[in-house]
Write a protein that holds these residues in place. Structure first.
Motif, PDB file in Angstrom:
ATOM      1  N   THR A  96     -23.645  18.768  10.602  1.00  0.00           N
ATOM      2  CA  THR A  96     -23.900  19.301   9.269  1.00  0.00           C
ATOM      3  C   THR A  96     -25.391  19.590   9.129  1.00  0.00           C
ATOM      4  N   PRO A  97     -25.783  20.832   8.811  1.00  0.00           N
ATOM      5  CA  PRO A  97     -27.202  21.118   8.561  1.00  0.00           C
ATOM      6  C   PRO A  97     -27.659  20.364   7.315  1.00  0.00           C
ATOM      7  N   LEU A  98     -28.875  19.850   7.335  1.00  0.00           N
ATOM      8  CA  LEU A  98     -29.404  19.104   6.203  1.00  0.00           C
ATOM      9  C   LEU A  98     -30.504  19.889   5.503  1.00  0.00           C
ATOM     10  N   GLU A  99     -30.643  19.659   4.209  1.00  0.00           N
ATOM     11  CA  GLU A  99     -31.683  20.311   3.414  1.00  0.00           C
ATOM     12  C   GLU A  99     -33.057  19.810   3.847  1.00  0.00           C
ATOM     13  N   ASP A 100     -34.026  20.700   3.933  1.00  0.00           N
ATOM     14  CA  ASP A 100     -35.393  20.293   4.247  1.00  0.00           C
ATOM     15  C   ASP A 100     -35.925  19.385   3.135  1.00  0.00           C
ATOM     16  N   ARG A 101     -36.499  18.254   3.550  1.00  0.00           N
ATOM     17  CA  ARG A 101     -36.991  17.312   2.558  1.00  0.00           C
ATOM     18  C   ARG A 101     -38.296  16.670   3.012  1.00  0.00           C
ATOM     19  N   SER A 102     -39.201  16.443   2.047  1.00  0.00           N
ATOM     20  CA  SER A 102     -40.428  15.698   2.283  1.00  0.00           C
ATOM     21  C   SER A 102     -40.348  14.438   1.434  1.00  0.00           C
ATOM     22  N   PHE A 103     -40.581  13.275   2.062  1.00  0.00           N
ATOM     23  CA  PHE A 103     -40.412  12.000   1.368  1.00  0.00           C
ATOM     24  C   PHE A 103     -41.736  11.353   0.984  1.00  0.00           C
ATOM     25  N   GLY A 104     -42.850  12.036   1.271  1.00  0.00           N
ATOM     26  CA  GLY A 104     -44.151  11.478   0.963  1.00  0.00           C
ATOM     27  C   GLY A 104     -44.686  10.627   2.102  1.00  0.00           C
ATOM     28  N   GLY A 105     -45.997  10.475   2.132  1.00  0.00           N
ATOM     29  CA  GLY A 105     -46.609   9.668   3.172  1.00  0.00           C
ATOM     30  C   GLY A 105     -46.481  10.281   4.554  1.00  0.00           C
TER      31      GLY A 105
ATOM     32  N   PRO B 219     -51.688  15.466  18.696  1.00  0.00           N
ATOM     33  CA  PRO B 219     -51.014  15.514  17.390  1.00  0.00           C
ATOM     34  C   PRO B 219     -49.769  16.401  17.478  1.00  0.00           C
ATOM     35  N   PRO B 220     -48.696  16.044  16.745  1.00  0.00           N
ATOM     36  CA  PRO B 220     -47.476  16.839  16.791  1.00  0.00           C
ATOM     37  C   PRO B 220     -47.670  18.207  16.149  1.00  0.00           C
ATOM     38  N   PRO B 221     -46.941  19.224  16.628  1.00  0.00           N
ATOM     39  CA  PRO B 221     -47.031  20.538  16.002  1.00  0.00           C
ATOM     40  C   PRO B 221     -46.396  20.515  14.619  1.00  0.00           C
ATOM     41  N   LYS B 222     -46.712  21.506  13.811  1.00  0.00           N
ATOM     42  CA  LYS B 222     -46.143  21.594  12.468  1.00  0.00           C
ATOM     43  C   LYS B 222     -44.630  21.700  12.561  1.00  0.00           C
ATOM     44  N   ALA B 223     -43.939  20.910  11.728  1.00  0.00           N
ATOM     45  CA  ALA B 223     -42.486  20.861  11.792  1.00  0.00           C
ATOM     46  C   ALA B 223     -41.874  22.201  11.399  1.00  0.00           C
ATOM     47  N   ALA B 224     -40.869  22.622  12.143  1.00  0.00           N
ATOM     48  CA  ALA B 224     -40.147  23.854  11.829  1.00  0.00           C
ATOM     49  C   ALA B 224     -39.111  23.564  10.757  1.00  0.00           C
ATOM     50  N   THR B 225     -38.945  24.477   9.820  1.00  0.00           N
ATOM     51  CA  THR B 225     -37.970  24.299   8.752  1.00  0.00           C
ATOM     52  C   THR B 225     -36.619  24.862   9.174  1.00  0.00           C
ATOM     53  N   SER B 226     -35.618  24.592   8.349  1.00  0.00           N
ATOM     54  CA  SER B 226     -34.262  25.038   8.662  1.00  0.00           C
ATOM     55  C   SER B 226     -34.137  26.563   8.659  1.00  0.00           C
TER      56      SER B 226
ATOM     57  N   CYS C 266     -43.737  11.454   5.757  1.00  0.00           N
ATOM     58  CA  CYS C 266     -42.338  11.346   6.196  1.00  0.00           C
ATOM     59  C   CYS C 266     -41.535  12.553   5.720  1.00  0.00           C
ATOM     60  N   SER C 267     -40.646  13.032   6.589  1.00  0.00           N
ATOM     61  CA  SER C 267     -39.930  14.256   6.271  1.00  0.00           C
ATOM     62  C   SER C 267     -38.667  14.392   7.115  1.00  0.00           C
ATOM     63  N   ALA C 268     -37.857  15.355   6.710  1.00  0.00           N
ATOM     64  CA  ALA C 268     -36.676  15.755   7.482  1.00  0.00           C
ATOM     65  C   ALA C 268     -36.598  17.276   7.387  1.00  0.00           C
ATOM     66  N   PHE C 269     -37.328  17.958   8.264  1.00  0.00           N
ATOM     67  CA  PHE C 269     -37.345  19.415   8.305  1.00  0.00           C
ATOM     68  C   PHE C 269     -36.555  19.902   9.514  1.00  0.00           C
ATOM     69  N   GLY C 270     -35.763  20.954   9.304  1.00  0.00           N
ATOM     70  CA  GLY C 270     -34.978  21.508  10.399  1.00  0.00           C
ATOM     71  C   GLY C 270     -34.038  20.490  11.005  1.00  0.00           C
ATOM     72  N   SER C 271     -33.451  19.647  10.155  1.00  0.00           N
ATOM     73  CA  SER C 271     -32.651  18.520  10.635  1.00  0.00           C
ATOM     74  C   SER C 271     -31.153  18.731  10.446  1.00  0.00           C
ATOM     75  N   VAL C 272     -30.396  17.956  11.206  1.00  0.00           N
ATOM     76  CA  VAL C 272     -28.933  17.985  11.133  1.00  0.00           C
ATOM     77  C   VAL C 272     -28.420  16.550  11.168  1.00  0.00           C
TER      78      VAL C 272
ATOM     79  N   LEU D 186     -26.152   7.420  13.294  1.00  0.00           N
ATOM     80  CA  LEU D 186     -26.914   8.660  13.398  1.00  0.00           C
ATOM     81  C   LEU D 186     -27.140   9.256  12.011  1.00  0.00           C
ATOM     82  N   GLY D 187     -28.400   9.351  11.621  1.00  0.00           N
ATOM     83  CA  GLY D 187     -28.763   9.996  10.368  1.00  0.00           C
ATOM     84  C   GLY D 187     -29.440  11.316  10.658  1.00  0.00           C
ATOM     85  N   ALA D 188     -30.421  11.669   9.850  1.00  0.00           N
ATOM     86  CA  ALA D 188     -31.131  12.934  10.025  1.00  0.00           C
ATOM     87  C   ALA D 188     -31.845  12.966  11.379  1.00  0.00           C
ATOM     88  N   MET D 189     -31.665  14.066  12.098  1.00  0.00           N
ATOM     89  CA  MET D 189     -32.347  14.302  13.374  1.00  0.00           C
ATOM     90  C   MET D 189     -32.793  15.753  13.401  1.00  0.00           C
TER      91      MET D 189
END
Length: 226
Positions: free
Chosen positions: A69-78, A42-49, A80-86, A98-101
């Motif tokens: 560009t740094p992106l805001e931490d977001r949870s999309f439900g289910g 299982p993947p480790p817990k996602a790191a936030t920005s 799905c998320s974009a934590f610590g992303s750019v 290229l979107g959130a990574m």
């Protein structure tokens, strides 16, 4: 005789490229050699920005000359998320879709493009790389044929489809994987380079779902390369 010399010259270029990629793979934080494994933990817990590792990652990206560009931490439900992303803006070669990574994925991708793909194109195909085409990054979806969430749903994967050269050639995974011999070598060399950086690399050799792209992600704790 001329054919022998041509083959001999191509062999020398291949050996030179192998040396370049071996050296470039050592740039940044070294990673241990990984064997192919069928299962992933299982993947480790996602790191936030705001976490120290993501802040350091972003500082390293800036120091390497990558624009983002740094992106805001977001949870999309289910899940799905974009934590610590750019969002990558300039990695030295134009790259599509290229979107959130996650920052670690963005850092590995930028280094792979610069130190893996660019020298491979120059030495194996004899032309400069001017564009990388991808199918995108974030997408809230399961892994094909399963109920498990894809790393795309965590902004932690990118699918690479093709490479455009200065001489007008477009080397796609779809046509090149089993096409022209030099394109085949180029694609397999850059896959090998990717396997030294990313935790998971999937190619057409893995299954039919990957016939047209290289899937690169930073999920799990182990490694899978095929």
């Amino acid at each position: 005789m001329s054919g022998f010399r041509a083959r001999q010259g191509f062999s020398r270029r291949w050996m030179a490229l192998a040396l370049v990629l071996t050296i470039s793979a050592c740039a940044g934080t070294p990673e241990p050699k990984r064997s192919v494994r069928v299962s992933r933990p299982p993947p480790p817990k996602a790191a936030t920005s705001k976490s120290p590792e993501i802040r350091q990652c972003m500082a390293n990206l800036r120091a390497s000359g990558v624009l983002f560009t740094p992106l805001e931490d977001r949870s999309f439900g289910g899940g799905c998320s974009a934590f610590g992303s750019v969002k990558l803006l300039d990695i030295g070669v134009p790259t599509t879709n290229l979107g959130a990574m996650t920052c670690p994925l963005a850092a590995k991708f930028s280094a792979w493009a610069r130190y893996g793909v660019q020298p491979a194109a120059r030495l194996l195909l004899g032309s400069e790389l001017i564009k990388i085409e991808t199918f995108g990054t974030y997408s809230c979806r399961p892994i094909a044929g399963s109920g498990r969430l894809s790393e795309h749903g965590r902004s932690n994967a990118v699918d690479v489809a093709a490479f455009v050269l200065a001489d007008g050639r477009r080397v796609s995974v779809t046509n090149g994987w089993r096409g022209d011999s030099r394109e085949q070598q180029f694609l397999r060399i850059i896959r090998t380079s990717a396997c030294k950086r990313f935790r998971t690399v999937l190619s057409p050799d893995y299954n039919a779902a990957h016939h047209d792209h290289l899937h690169l992600d930073m999920g799990g704790r182990g490694g899978f390369c095929r």
